[in-house]
Design a protein around this motif. Structure first.
Motif, PDB file in Angstrom:
ATOM      1  N   GLY A   1      27.091  42.142  31.741  1.00  0.00           N
ATOM      2  CA  GLY A   1      28.723  42.137  31.126  1.00  0.00           C
ATOM      3  C   GLY A   1      28.890  41.077  31.721  1.00  0.00           C
ATOM      4  N   TYR A   2      28.892  40.950  33.022  1.00  0.00           N
ATOM      5  CA  TYR A   2      29.257  40.432  34.394  1.00  0.00           C
ATOM      6  C   TYR A   2      28.745  37.988  34.036  1.00  0.00           C
TER       7      TYR A   2
ATOM      8  N   PHE B   1      35.551  35.468  39.170  1.00  0.00           N
ATOM      9  CA  PHE B   1      35.758  37.282  38.526  1.00  0.00           C
ATOM     10  C   PHE B   1      34.762  38.118  38.447  1.00  0.00           C
TER      11      PHE B   1
ATOM     12  N   THR C   1      34.089  40.805  42.519  1.00  0.00           N
ATOM     13  CA  THR C   1      34.238  42.710  42.500  1.00  0.00           C
ATOM     14  C   THR C   1      33.179  42.994  43.432  1.00  0.00           C
TER      15      THR C   1
ATOM     16  N   THR D   1      36.308  37.497  29.944  1.00  0.00           N
ATOM     17  CA  THR D   1      35.792  38.076  30.935  1.00  0.00           C
ATOM     18  C   THR D   1      35.171  39.298  32.223  1.00  0.00           C
ATOM     19  N   LYS D   2      34.383  39.954  32.202  1.00  0.00           N
ATOM     20  CA  LYS D   2      34.349  41.429  32.702  1.00  0.00           C
ATOM     21  C   LYS D   2      34.454  40.832  34.564  1.00  0.00           C
ATOM     22  N   VAL D   3      35.799  41.418  34.999  1.00  0.00           N
ATOM     23  CA  VAL D   3      35.920  41.791  36.704  1.00  0.00           C
ATOM     24  C   VAL D   3      36.099  43.176  36.658  1.00  0.00           C
ATOM     25  N   PHE D   4      35.828  43.403  37.691  1.00  0.00           N
ATOM     26  CA  PHE D   4      36.245  45.435  38.387  1.00  0.00           C
ATOM     27  C   PHE D   4      35.611  46.362  37.635  1.00  0.00           C
ATOM     28  N   GLY D   5      34.645  46.006  36.855  1.00  0.00           N
ATOM     29  CA  GLY D   5      34.328  46.986  35.596  1.00  0.00           C
ATOM     30  C   GLY D   5      35.708  47.272  34.216  1.00  0.00           C
TER      31      GLY D   5
ATOM     32  N   HIS E   1      39.053  40.180  31.617  1.00  0.00           N
ATOM     33  CA  HIS E   1      39.979  39.335  32.274  1.00  0.00           C
ATOM     34  C   HIS E   1      40.255  38.491  31.061  1.00  0.00           C
TER      35      HIS E   1
ATOM     36  N   PHE F   1      43.263  43.280  41.498  1.00  0.00           N
ATOM     37  CA  PHE F   1      42.116  43.865  40.149  1.00  0.00           C
ATOM     38  C   PHE F   1      41.841  45.188  40.488  1.00  0.00           C
ATOM     39  N   ARG F   2      41.084  45.069  41.605  1.00  0.00           N
ATOM     40  CA  ARG F   2      40.122  46.059  42.277  1.00  0.00           C
ATOM     41  C   ARG F   2      41.052  47.497  42.315  1.00  0.00           C
TER      42      ARG F   2
END
Lengths: 281, 281
Positions: A255-256, A261, A265, B8-12, B15, B67-68
């Protein structure tokens, strides 16, 4: 001599942008350093961060979110530019993003007109650490190196060629086999000429295949990264590691993508990975 | 209807940038949402982030490092633009950074030609939450609000005028008394006309002085912020809080400036502050 461009407090430490006259690149180079709060007590271990195509010293420092963990541990970070700069520095004739300015590929060019300025390998390995030694309280005898995309290629090749200089290496979405992808073929043929033996000196897969000594290695790759299949070629690196027994930690993240971003992570994992391999003051 | 610009994937989490036709601003507006990983289990509590002069929806999302902590807790965040946009939207005649595009000041303009588009107060209080309600799994009945500089002014005035809509409010380096600083005087006189009674409806100090109900309030200010003395006027807010007994947590940080380096250092404190006041799913 360096020229301080800005000093900004962040996470109790300091972010400092500076420029200096580069002898090897024959131009003014700009770079940024993060100094952790603990810096007054002793020289800080250092992480060199190499950015990717189109970037300069600012992308990592503003977007990666690396300072919280680095400040907690006491790790300094330097982010250099990705190429020589200046009006006298030759650029891609068509202004393409993947060659010339912003795309130095962390090698020493041998071909005119690029060889006058594009000496990023020597800049990262020798000149930049010397400048840091002279002007900042960082320990360039206690360094690790990391980077993203073209900078992941830079980090891996520089570490593999200088294993005694670095405690560990990591990369986000590195260009693993530049000899076999369009970005690398364009850069290598222009900067280095047509002899592929010269290319192999700057190719992570070729270096490992040729028996480069192993050092602690962490690689993160997003599986929704649109450059993965055509340009990054992680499969080739995995095959070479398998063949040679080179032990790299390679993590694949569904997914990344290729963006900051993704980097933000997982940057804390990289900071802590390097910290575990650096000598702690 | 909304138009998804990117996911967009970020920290699971995710976004998501989107645009939509704004009725109140009479133009296409762009905004970004962070959805935490826990979103599938239930609607997430929501933090509205309002950015400062010259910003759009991207500054906070790429630079704040929020985001974290938000992903850990399960907090959604929305970052709208700072003004209406588009070729038909009037701008400062001289293109100044402190008025017009990028400088909506989170108010409802009453003066021509601004009143056709500059209705950012209604946009943030009503239209944006309605759009989020319809298209995203966030709980707009369980919101807090924060912002930076002009956005700190926006967060404080919007929360003080709508205390039942927000669980808590926070700000980084807010414009505390826009009636008394050059940025505010320029914006208010142009958007609202010459009657200072109309200005007072959008002035944090004036609202508290007039008896606005108290809600949990956290304000961080860097003491090396070059705008502090002339534009932000935290002293006036402190005096008004002292006079009225309004209980705000006001923290002053030596050495920090007005940048996202400052925001990123303390954003986790704000995330956790709001989380403590939001109803947890």
């Amino acid at each position: 001599m360096i020229n301080i461009l800005s000093r900004t407090k962040v996470f109790g430490g300091e972010h400092i942008r500076f420029s200096h006259e580069s002898q090897v690149n024959n131009c003014t180079m700009t770079a940024a350093v993060f100094l952790p709060p603990q810096i007054r007590e002793s020289q800080a271990p250092l992480l060199i961060w190499l950015s990717g195509l189109t970037c300069n010293d600012e992308n990592f420092m503003t977007k990666a979110g690396a300072f919280r963990a680095a400040a907690e541990l006491g790790l300094a970070i330097v982010a250099p530019d990705t190429s020589p700069r200046g009006e006298h520095v030759p650029d891609d004739p068509e202004g393409a993003y993947d060659f010339g300015l912003g795309a130095g590929f962390y090698l020493n060019a041998t071909q005119a007109p690029w060889d006058e300025n594009y000496q990023m390998y020597d800049y990262i390995v020798s000149e930049l650490p010397d400048v840091l030694d002279e002007h900042f309280p960082v320990d360039t005898d206690n360094m690790s190196i990391s980077g993203h995309s073209m900078g992941g290629h830079g980090a891996l090749t520089i570490a593999l060629k200088n294993p005694s200089r670095f405690q560990s290496v990591s990369a986000f979405a590195p260009i693993c086999a530049p000899m076999d992808c369009a970005w690398g073929e364009k850069a290598f043929s222009n900067y280095l000429g047509d002899n592929e033996e010269d290319w192999a000196k700057y190719d992570t897969c070729a270096l490992i295949e040729a028996g480069a000594p192993e050092l602690p290695t962490l690689i993160d790759q997003g599986l929704a990264d649109s450059f993965l299949e055509e340009q990054l070629l992680l499969d080739e690196l995995e095959a070479v590691c398998e063949d040679t027994g080179y032990n790299a930690i390679i993590r694949k993240h569904p997914g990344y993508d290729h963006s900051y971003f993704f980097i933000s992570t997982f940057i804390e994992d990289h900071i802590r990975f390097h910290w575990d391999h650096l000598r702690q003051a």
